[in-house]
Every structure is written in structure tokens, then in C-alpha cells.
Write a protein that holds these residues in place. Structure first.
Motif, PDB file in Angstrom:
ATOM      1  N   CYS A  47       0.849  -1.191   0.000  1.00 56.39           N
ATOM      2  CA  CYS A  47       0.000   0.000   0.000  1.00 56.39           C
ATOM      3  C   CYS A  47       0.887   1.245   0.000  1.00 56.39           C
ATOM      4  N   ALA A  49      -0.619   4.300   0.609  1.00 58.44           N
ATOM      5  CA  ALA A  49      -1.411   5.266   1.383  1.00 58.44           C
ATOM      6  C   ALA A  49      -1.849   6.461   0.547  1.00 58.44           C
ATOM      7  N   CYS A  50      -2.280   6.189  -0.686  1.00 61.15           N
ATOM      8  CA  CYS A  50      -2.711   7.285  -1.568  1.00 61.15           C
ATOM      9  C   CYS A  50      -4.129   7.739  -1.256  1.00 61.15           C
ATOM     10  N   GLY A  51      -4.915   6.869  -0.624  1.00 59.87           N
ATOM     11  CA  GLY A  51      -6.289   7.216  -0.260  1.00 59.87           C
ATOM     12  C   GLY A  51      -7.285   7.155  -1.396  1.00 59.87           C
ATOM     13  N   CYS A  53      -8.587   4.663  -2.833  1.00 64.37           N
ATOM     14  CA  CYS A  53      -9.587   3.605  -2.692  1.00 64.37           C
ATOM     15  C   CYS A  53     -10.865   4.124  -2.045  1.00 64.37           C
ATOM     16  N   CYS A  59      -8.856  -0.822  -4.713  1.00 68.65           N
ATOM     17  CA  CYS A  59      -7.468  -0.384  -4.790  1.00 68.65           C
ATOM     18  C   CYS A  59      -7.128   0.071  -6.202  1.00 68.65           C
ATOM     19  N   ASP A  98      -2.581  -5.827   3.768  1.00 70.84           N
ATOM     20  CA  ASP A  98      -2.634  -4.379   4.028  1.00 70.84           C
ATOM     21  C   ASP A  98      -3.602  -3.707   3.062  1.00 70.84           C
ATOM     22  N   ARG A  99      -3.453  -4.005   1.790  1.00 72.17           N
ATOM     23  CA  ARG A  99      -4.297  -3.372   0.765  1.00 72.17           C
ATOM     24  C   ARG A  99      -5.715  -3.928   0.770  1.00 72.17           C
ATOM     25  N   HIS A 102      -7.496  -2.401   3.854  1.00 70.73           N
ATOM     26  CA  HIS A 102      -7.594  -0.945   3.798  1.00 70.73           C
ATOM     27  C   HIS A 102      -8.508  -0.465   2.668  1.00 70.73           C
ATOM     28  N   SER A 103      -8.493  -1.151   1.549  1.00 71.53           N
ATOM     29  CA  SER A 103      -9.219  -0.657   0.369  1.00 71.53           C
ATOM     30  C   SER A 103     -10.672  -1.096   0.328  1.00 71.53           C
TER      31      SER A 103
END
Length: 205
Positions: A47, A49-51, A53, A59, A98-99, A102-103
Motif C-alpha cells: 500500500c 497510502a494514496c487514499g 480507494c 485499490c 494491508d491493501r 484498507h481498500s
């Protein structure tokens, strides 16, 4: 009812696969569909952490993660299996999880989670703890067996000789099957627990 099983090993027929296949047999005997997806041999980046998603709903990197997200959403349970490298899970699997967590914005509450780890000798409990954190941050009940969910083996397939490890996997799958069925009945009768609006406290103001 469905269980998604993620194999984080780069080896399709390694010791992690031995553990997951032992569980799969028990799930199917309990009438629960189980699918094993191998990711440990894929090129999955971490990831950044671009945000994005949050807006896109998935993602931004098009790989196995978005495919797994659809399967995860439909599943009643998630099993994550990993070999142990330096007392931690396979880095490819960690990047994937992680992705994946998070996504995805779908409600994971009461999807049952279980971590399974395989090693020649040591580092099992540290990797096991690492993987369980994905479940507990998401409101997912964690299934347990009769011991920490681990199996031992060095050469590929050697874990099939770990009688205690195999029993742990069978017990874990039986317990997880019971939890999934019990939660399904509970949701039908009582619904999911009411949720408060999340409060996020920052330490730097």
C-alpha cells in the motif's frame, strides 16, 4: 456458507498448503464451501497510502487484491495461511492483506477469521499474532483450535507428518464452522450489534 482461504506461501504444495487442505476437508464435511487462493507467488506491491480507494471503491492497483476483495465480501469467514520468515509472515501476503483490508469498505463485522502459520521450528507465535491483528481491527471474531494455529515442517509436504499440527487444523476448522453457523443463526434472530459512530482521536493537534 463460504470460507475464503488465502495461501501466502510461494509454494503451491508446501507446508502451508498441507495445513489449509486439512482444514478445507473439514469445512466441506460441514457443508461449508471453501476456496483456496494462492498469492504468495504473485507480484503484489504494498500500500502507498494514496487514499484513492476511498473514492474509487477499490485499490488503484489492478492485481489479485481487487479479485480477493469480491470473494472476501461474499465469504462468511477468512483463513489466512503463511510460512514464517524471520518470525513474521511472508512479505507478499502482508502487502496483500494491508491493501485488502484498507481498500475495502464493506462491513466485515462477524465474518470469522483464522490465521494459520507453518515453520520449520520457531517464530510461529509472532507471525500468528501479526496476522490476527487484521481480524481484530475489523470487528471479526477470531477462531481458535486446541493450540496456537501452527504446523511444523521443513521440506515441502513434511507438515503432513506433524500429527498434532494436523489435528490443530482439523479442530480449528470444526470450531470455525460452528462459529460461522452460530453467527448466521444469531444474525437471523437478533441482527448485528448496533454500531456507534466511530470516534478518531489524534494525539497531535
Amino acid at each position: 456458507m463460504k470460507v475464503l482461504m488465502i495461501n501466502g506461501s510461494p509454494h503451491a504444495n508446501g507446508n502451508t498448503a498441507v495445513a489449509l487442505n486439512e482444514m478445507k476437508t473439514v469445512f466441506e464435511a460441514n457443508g461449508i464451501e471453501a476456496e483456496i487462493v494462492q498469492v504468495g507467488n504473485k507480484a503484489i506491491r504494498g500500500c502507498i497510502a494514496c487514499g484513492a480507494c476511498a473514492k474509487k471503491g477499490e485499490c488503484v492497483f489492478e492485481d489479485e487484491v481487487n479479485m480477493l476483495a469480491k470473494k472476501f465480501e461474499e465469504a462468511d469467514g477468512l483463513v489466512v495461511g503463511s510460512p514464517v520468515y524471520y518470525a513474521s509472515a511472508n512479505a507478499t501476503l502482508v502487502a496483500c492483506l494491508d491493501r485488502l483490508f484498507h481498500s475495502t469498505s464493506f462491513d466485515k463485522t462477524m465474518k470469522v477469521g483464522a490465521a494459520v502459520v507453518a515453520a520449520r521450528r520457531g517464530g510461529l507465535s509472532a507471525a500468528y499474532d501479526e496476522l490476527n491483528k487484521y481480524f481484530t481491527i475489523s470487528g471479526m471474531p477470531v477462531a481458535a483450535g486446541q493450540y496456537w494455529n501452527s504446523i511444523h515442517g521443513a521440506a515441502a509436504g513434511e507438515a503432513a507428518r506433524d500429527e498434532e499440527g494436523l489435528q490443530i487444523m482439523r479442530t480449528l476448522a470444526s470450531n470455525m464452522s460452528f462459529l460461522i453457523k452460530s453467527i448466521a443463526l444469531g444474525k437471523e434472530k437478533y441482527g448485528l450489534p448496533e454500531k456507534e459512530t466511530p470516534v478518531h482521536t489524534n494525539y497531535i493537534r
